[in-house]
Design an enzyme around this catalytic site. Structure first.
Site, PDB file in Angstrom:
ATOM      1  N   PHE A  32     -15.380 -68.398  58.948  1.00 46.35           N
ATOM      2  CA  PHE A  32     -14.623 -68.678  58.138  1.00 46.35           C
ATOM      3  C   PHE A  32     -14.594 -69.817  57.455  1.00 46.35           C
ATOM      4  O   PHE A  32     -14.773 -71.005  58.016  1.00 46.35           O
ATOM      5  CB  PHE A  32     -13.058 -68.474  58.606  1.00 46.35           C
ATOM      6  CG  PHE A  32     -12.106 -68.752  57.600  1.00 46.35           C
ATOM      7  CD1 PHE A  32     -11.482 -67.644  56.798  1.00 46.35           C
ATOM      8  CD2 PHE A  32     -11.457 -69.740  57.477  1.00 46.35           C
ATOM      9  CE1 PHE A  32     -10.554 -67.625  55.892  1.00 46.35           C
ATOM     10  CE2 PHE A  32     -10.302 -69.992  56.822  1.00 46.35           C
ATOM     11  CZ  PHE A  32      -9.777 -69.016  55.878  1.00 46.35           C
ATOM     12  N   TYR A  46     -13.206 -72.650  54.263  1.00 46.73           N
ATOM     13  CA  TYR A  46     -11.969 -73.080  53.743  1.00 46.73           C
ATOM     14  C   TYR A  46     -12.085 -74.052  52.693  1.00 46.73           C
ATOM     15  O   TYR A  46     -11.188 -74.601  51.981  1.00 46.73           O
ATOM     16  CB  TYR A  46     -10.791 -73.168  54.487  1.00 46.73           C
ATOM     17  CG  TYR A  46     -11.057 -74.210  55.586  1.00 46.73           C
ATOM     18  CD1 TYR A  46     -12.083 -74.126  56.749  1.00 46.73           C
ATOM     19  CD2 TYR A  46     -10.718 -75.601  55.486  1.00 46.73           C
ATOM     20  CE1 TYR A  46     -12.478 -74.956  57.867  1.00 46.73           C
ATOM     21  CE2 TYR A  46     -11.451 -76.562  56.311  1.00 46.73           C
ATOM     22  CZ  TYR A  46     -11.954 -76.252  57.284  1.00 46.73           C
ATOM     23  OH  TYR A  46     -12.289 -77.324  58.203  1.00 46.73           O
ATOM     24  N   GLY A  47     -13.280 -74.773  52.681  1.00 49.29           N
ATOM     25  CA  GLY A  47     -13.410 -76.094  51.896  1.00 49.29           C
ATOM     26  C   GLY A  47     -14.521 -75.776  51.147  1.00 49.29           C
ATOM     27  O   GLY A  47     -14.837 -74.879  50.423  1.00 49.29           O
ATOM     28  N   SER A  48     -15.578 -76.748  51.261  1.00 45.72           N
ATOM     29  CA  SER A  48     -16.793 -76.610  50.545  1.00 45.72           C
ATOM     30  C   SER A  48     -17.419 -75.158  50.679  1.00 45.72           C
ATOM     31  O   SER A  48     -18.386 -74.719  49.873  1.00 45.72           O
ATOM     32  CB  SER A  48     -17.615 -77.721  50.587  1.00 45.72           C
ATOM     33  OG  SER A  48     -18.338 -77.772  52.002  1.00 45.72           O
ATOM     34  N   GLU A  57     -22.413 -79.698  58.708  1.00 43.49           N
ATOM     35  CA  GLU A  57     -21.017 -79.842  58.903  1.00 43.49           C
ATOM     36  C   GLU A  57     -21.199 -81.061  60.398  1.00 43.49           C
ATOM     37  O   GLU A  57     -19.931 -81.083  60.964  1.00 43.49           O
ATOM     38  CB  GLU A  57     -20.338 -78.721  59.288  1.00 43.49           C
ATOM     39  CG  GLU A  57     -20.310 -77.743  58.374  1.00 43.49           C
ATOM     40  CD  GLU A  57     -19.415 -77.949  57.223  1.00 43.49           C
ATOM     41  OE1 GLU A  57     -18.508 -78.467  57.357  1.00 43.49           O
ATOM     42  OE2 GLU A  57     -19.997 -77.463  56.263  1.00 43.49           O
TER      43      GLU A  57
HETATM   44  C1  SIN Z   1     -15.506 -75.355  55.432  1.00 40.25           C
HETATM   45  O1  SIN Z   1     -15.606 -75.328  54.022  1.00 40.25           O
HETATM   46  O2  SIN Z   1     -14.939 -74.374  56.089  1.00 40.25           O
HETATM   47  C2  SIN Z   1     -15.468 -76.540  56.280  1.00 40.25           C
HETATM   48  C3  SIN Z   1     -15.268 -77.989  55.352  1.00 40.25           C
HETATM   49  C4  SIN Z   1     -16.245 -78.140  54.227  1.00 40.25           C
HETATM   50  O3  SIN Z   1     -17.434 -78.186  54.559  1.00 40.25           O
HETATM   51  O4  SIN Z   1     -15.889 -78.517  53.188  1.00 40.25           O
END
Ligand code: SIN
Length: 193
Positions: free
Chosen positions: A28, A30-32, A103
């Site tokens: 899942f 949710y950000g980049s 990450e």
């Molecule tokens: C994500 O996108 O799910 C984790 C946070 C990121 O890498 O910005």
């Protein structure tokens, strides 16, 4: 006083969360991970998780900031009743070799149940930067977050681009996220010259 420390969770994730070669896993994002898809995947679809809110509370010393001037990126905060919308990817286990590098600044791979639009669900993995990691910056006003984002940049680009691309992706998906859109609105009022 913001912490000026990066952290490296790569080894922890590789050790604690071992997968079987060839296994297919739902991730899942949710950000980049919603808009910067630099990994192969088998299938992707929009998804949501319950009980979590997206917040710009994690420091970025390696991608959108530096050790001396960290940027801010999103993590998830537990909040009863909240729903966080994002994108789910079905990937092969080997993809985590790269994702754990990407990450590594404080994110742990944790197990989560994600729901799809057709009302089915799957248990998979999500990267969460919990409040006990050394790169965690924590809560700040949305204006202060926008101000920090406006000036930060790192090897992966400006912190503003991270925010704007995330906000655009959420809008295109029809997702309302007050925290993200408020920070975006403030960012447009800040003159960095
Ligand atoms: C994500 O996108 O799910 C984790 C946070 C990121 O890498 O910005």
């Amino acid at each position: 006083m913001p912490k000026l420390m990066s952290v490296n969770t790569f080894e922890h994730n590789q050790r604690q969360c071992q997968l079987t070669e060839g296994e297919e896993v739902w991730l899942f994002g949710y950000g980049s991970l919603i808009y910067l898809v630099d990994f192969p995947y088998i299938e992707s679809k929009t998804a949501s998780i319950r009980g979590w809110s997206r917040r710009f509370w994690q420091g970025s010393h390696d991608h959108r900031g530096t050790e001396s001037s960290p940027g801010r990126v999103v993590t998830l905060i537990e909040e009863a009743g909240a729903i966080c919308h994002g994108v789910a990817y079905k990937v092969e286990a080997s993809v985590f070799e790269w994702l754990d590098v990407r990450e590594k600044n404080g994110y742990l791979r944790l197990s989560i149940t994600m729901a799809f639009e057709d009302e089915t669900s799957e248990t998979g993995l999500v990267y969460i930067a919990t409040s006990d990691n050394d790169a965690y910056l924590g809560e700040a006003s949305e204006y202060d977050i926008a101000y920090q984002i406006a000036t930060a940049k790192g090897p992966s680009g400006t912190n503003s681009d991270y925010l704007l691309e995330l906000a655009d992706s959420l809008r295109n998906m029809g997702v309302e996220d007050e925290h993200i859109f408020t920070i975006e609105k403030y960012l447009h009022t800040i003159d960095t010259n």
